[in-house]
Each structure stands twice: as C-alpha cells, then as structure tokens.
Design an enzyme around this catalytic site. Structure first.
Site, mmCIF file in Angstrom:
data_model
loop_
_atom_site.group_PDB
_atom_site.id
_atom_site.type_symbol
_atom_site.label_atom_id
_atom_site.label_comp_id
_atom_site.label_asym_id
_atom_site.label_seq_id
_atom_site.Cartn_x
_atom_site.Cartn_y
_atom_site.Cartn_z
ATOM 1 N N ARG A 104 -13.171 1.362 -11.660
ATOM 2 C CA ARG A 104 -14.101 2.256 -12.347
ATOM 3 C C ARG A 104 -13.753 2.628 -13.792
ATOM 4 O O ARG A 104 -14.683 2.736 -14.605
ATOM 5 C CB ARG A 104 -14.341 3.501 -11.473
ATOM 6 C CG ARG A 104 -15.205 3.156 -10.260
ATOM 7 C CD ARG A 104 -15.088 4.176 -9.151
ATOM 8 N NE ARG A 104 -13.775 4.121 -8.514
ATOM 9 C CZ ARG A 104 -13.418 4.888 -7.498
ATOM 10 N NH1 ARG A 104 -14.269 5.773 -7.009
ATOM 11 N NH2 ARG A 104 -12.222 4.760 -6.953
ATOM 12 N N THR B 220 -3.527 1.914 2.478
ATOM 13 C CA THR B 220 -3.168 3.229 1.920
ATOM 14 C C THR B 220 -4.049 4.331 2.495
ATOM 15 O O THR B 220 -3.739 5.506 2.355
ATOM 16 C CB THR B 220 -3.269 3.235 0.384
ATOM 17 O OG1 THR B 220 -4.529 2.676 0.015
ATOM 18 C CG2 THR B 220 -2.159 2.434 -0.256
ATOM 19 N N ASP C 81 -10.606 -10.767 -2.405
ATOM 20 C CA ASP C 81 -9.951 -9.694 -1.637
ATOM 21 C C ASP C 81 -10.683 -9.514 -0.307
ATOM 22 O O ASP C 81 -11.408 -8.543 -0.123
ATOM 23 C CB ASP C 81 -9.993 -8.421 -2.501
ATOM 24 C CG ASP C 81 -9.390 -7.205 -1.827
ATOM 25 O OD1 ASP C 81 -8.597 -7.369 -0.882
ATOM 26 O OD2 ASP C 81 -9.716 -6.085 -2.263
ATOM 27 N N LYS D 193 -8.964 -9.823 2.744
ATOM 28 C CA LYS D 193 -7.975 -9.297 3.719
ATOM 29 C C LYS D 193 -8.172 -9.926 5.106
ATOM 30 O O LYS D 193 -8.420 -9.226 6.089
ATOM 31 C CB LYS D 193 -8.082 -7.781 3.834
ATOM 32 C CG LYS D 193 -7.875 -7.049 2.518
ATOM 33 C CD LYS D 193 -7.894 -5.538 2.740
ATOM 34 C CE LYS D 193 -7.743 -4.755 1.464
ATOM 35 N NZ LYS D 193 -8.951 -4.790 0.596
ATOM 36 N N ASP E 293 -6.972 -12.394 11.685
ATOM 37 C CA ASP E 293 -7.591 -13.003 12.864
ATOM 38 C C ASP E 293 -6.536 -13.901 13.523
ATOM 39 O O ASP E 293 -5.373 -13.874 13.122
ATOM 40 C CB ASP E 293 -8.832 -13.820 12.426
ATOM 41 C CG ASP E 293 -9.916 -13.854 13.501
ATOM 42 O OD1 ASP E 293 -9.579 -14.161 14.668
ATOM 43 O OD2 ASP E 293 -11.086 -13.600 13.172
ATOM 44 N N LYS F 190 -11.626 -9.221 -9.383
ATOM 45 C CA LYS F 190 -11.443 -9.136 -7.934
ATOM 46 C C LYS F 190 -12.806 -8.994 -7.263
ATOM 47 O O LYS F 190 -13.586 -8.104 -7.590
ATOM 48 C CB LYS F 190 -10.580 -7.925 -7.584
ATOM 49 C CG LYS F 190 -10.358 -7.742 -6.079
ATOM 50 C CD LYS F 190 -9.362 -6.640 -5.784
ATOM 51 C CE LYS F 190 -9.956 -5.274 -5.693
ATOM 52 N NZ LYS F 190 -10.838 -5.051 -4.518
HETATM 53 O O1 C5P Z 1 -12.257 1.941 -9.163
HETATM 54 P P1 C5P Z 1 -10.831 1.826 -8.746
HETATM 55 O O2 C5P Z 1 -9.888 1.527 -9.886
HETATM 56 O O3 C5P Z 1 -10.358 3.000 -7.915
HETATM 57 O O4 C5P Z 1 -10.828 0.531 -7.801
HETATM 58 C C1 C5P Z 1 -9.674 0.130 -7.137
HETATM 59 C C2 C5P Z 1 -9.934 -1.119 -6.345
HETATM 60 O O5 C5P Z 1 -8.744 -1.426 -5.617
HETATM 61 C C3 C5P Z 1 -11.055 -1.001 -5.327
HETATM 62 O O6 C5P Z 1 -11.658 -2.290 -5.202
HETATM 63 C C4 C5P Z 1 -10.330 -0.639 -4.054
HETATM 64 O O7 C5P Z 1 -11.008 -1.069 -2.916
HETATM 65 C C5 C5P Z 1 -9.029 -1.404 -4.231
HETATM 66 N N1 C5P Z 1 -7.888 -0.862 -3.485
HETATM 67 C C6 C5P Z 1 -7.452 0.440 -3.630
HETATM 68 N N2 C5P Z 1 -6.378 0.896 -2.906
HETATM 69 C C7 C5P Z 1 -5.768 0.076 -2.062
HETATM 70 C C8 C5P Z 1 -6.168 -1.243 -1.910
HETATM 71 C C9 C5P Z 1 -7.260 -1.680 -2.647
HETATM 72 O O8 C5P Z 1 -7.999 1.200 -4.425
HETATM 73 N N3 C5P Z 1 -4.722 0.520 -1.415
#
Ligand code: C5P
Length: 230
Positions: A210, A119, A60, A62, A65, A33
């Site tokens: 992560r 979220t 991603d 989003k 517009d 992503k």
């Molecule tokens: O590192 P981690 O697993 O927390 O990364 C989650 C990814 O999903 C990040 O790129 C974050 O921006 C994205 N994301 C999220 N929660 C959402 C939508 C997207 O954590 N509701």
C-alpha cells in the site's frame, strides 16, 4: 545486473487494475508479487503478461498439499516464467523436496522459498492446534528445514529477520513484508520496520504494498524508498 530490492505487492482485485498499475512503474525499479486474490481472478495470463513486460514476478500462492500435487503445481508455475514462488514449510520435508524438484523443469529455475508460521497466528492459535513449541523456535526449526530441503530461503516478518539471518547464514533469501517508510501509514500491519531497518537486519528483499500501490504517484514512492535504502 539490476537487482531491485523492492517487491511491490500487486494486491488488486482484477487484471485491468493490476496492468494499469504495472504501467506506472518499471521493472528497473521493482519486482512484483502476485497473490491469491489477483491470481484467482486474473489467472496465468496476467502472470505471463507481467513477465512479458519485463517484470520479475513472485507468485505468492503458498502451495500446501501432498508432495506430488505440489511438485506439479510448482512445475506449472515455473513454466509461466516466474522469478520466485513459495510453499508452506508446514507441508513437511517430503513436500518441500518435491517442490524443489518441480522447479527444475525450466532452464533458469525460479527461487523457491517457504512460509514458516503465518504472522496472523498467535502462540494461543498454535496451542489450539496442539503445537506446544514456542513460536520463535518453531519458526527457526521450519526455516532450517526449508534450507535443508534445498529451498532458497523463507518469508519472514521484520521481527524475525535478524535471528534468521544469524541462523541460516548469508546465502539464505529472507523476504520481508510489513515494511513501512517513515512517511507511510501502518494500515493494518502491527509490527512494522522501515526499509533501511529491515535491510540492515538482514532482509534480502522487501515486500511493500500500500505505501506504493495507494500512493498518488507510485513511481515517486518507489524512487523515494529506493533513495532511502541506497
Ligand atoms: O500493503 P502492505 O505493504 O501491507 O502489503 C504487504 C503484502 O505482504 C500483502 O500482500 C500481504 O498479504 C503480504 N504479507 C504480509 N505479512 C505476511 C506475509 C505476507 O503482509 N506475514
């Protein structure tokens, strides 16, 4: 055909770090992503490089517009060869339909999904915006509308997955972030689910950042999670 369920969030600040990471893992293990930070810094060339290396890329960005702008932006993204991209359902039905038409410019169109309610927004935040519908109902309504506009599915939190699967049916794609294996730190995520839990609740794909990108051996982390869910 290989259909890896894990989408690794390539949350790196620049092209060098992103490409370096992409060489530690393989397209057989996961999809990738690319979000706003990396795309703004590294641009379409990075997306093309990842696609050229065989990766399925979820762009991603989003989009949100007026319909004609989103239609053209989505077409431009489709021409980069991405596998999946997204728009905000809050952009409205006309915008989502314009996006759906925009992805048809390539022979193998990408999946198009919607973000319902971020979220990061609480019920109080929605009230401040003048939105009085309860948050979960708003998520359901926007998700239904996305499907009715021809989109393939939605991004949803682990908490929303089982309800949306019941409401939207088997064909909808549910792409779920906030995933943490038992052995990983939660970091700043509040409501997390394990990969197995999210899939058994009905998630189609898991966005994981992560726990893989910060792992000392990313390929090993991917192997561990893949073994846990298979
Ligand atoms: O590192 P981690 O697993 O927390 O990364 C989650 C990814 O999903 C990040 O790129 C974050 O921006 C994205 N994301 C999220 N929660 C959402 C939508 C997207 O954590 N509701």
């Amino acid at each position: 055909m290989i259909d890896p369920k894990i989408i690794v969030a390539l949350d790196f600040p620049d092209q060098r770090q992103a490409l370096e990471f992409s060489r530690k893992i393989t397209p057989e293990q996961c999809r990738l992503k690319v979000g706003k930070e990396l795309f703004t810094s590294a641009g379409p060339a990075l997306v093309e490089a990842l696609v050229g290396s065989g990766y399925d890329v979820f762009l991603d960005l989003k989009f949100h517009d007026i319909p004609s702008t989103v239609n053209k932006a989505v077409s431009a993204a489709a021409k980069l060869g991405v596998w999946m991209l997204n728009v905000h359902a809050m952009g409205g039905a006309a915008m989502m339909q314009a996006a759906r038409e925009g992805i048809e410019v390539v022979a193998r169109r990408p999946f198009l999904i919607a973000v319902t309610v971020l979220t990061s927004l609480s019920a109080d935040d929605l009230h401040a915006l003048g939105i009085t519908m309860p948050l979960d109902q708003l998520v359901d309504r926007l998700a239904r509308q996305s499907i009715d506009c021809g989109l393939d599915g939605v991004v949803c939190s682990a908490r929303e997955t089982s309800g949306l699967r019941a409401n939207l049916g088997a064909a909808a794609l549910l792409v779920t972030p906030g995933i943490r294996p038992e052995w990983a730190a939660a970091n700043d995520q509040q409501r997390i689910a394990t990969p197995q839990q999210a899939l058994s609740d009905g998630a189609s794909y898991l966005v994981i950042g992560r726990p893989i990108t910060r792992h000392e051996d990313p390929a090993k982390a991917l192997e561990l999670i893949t073994a846990e869910i298979s």
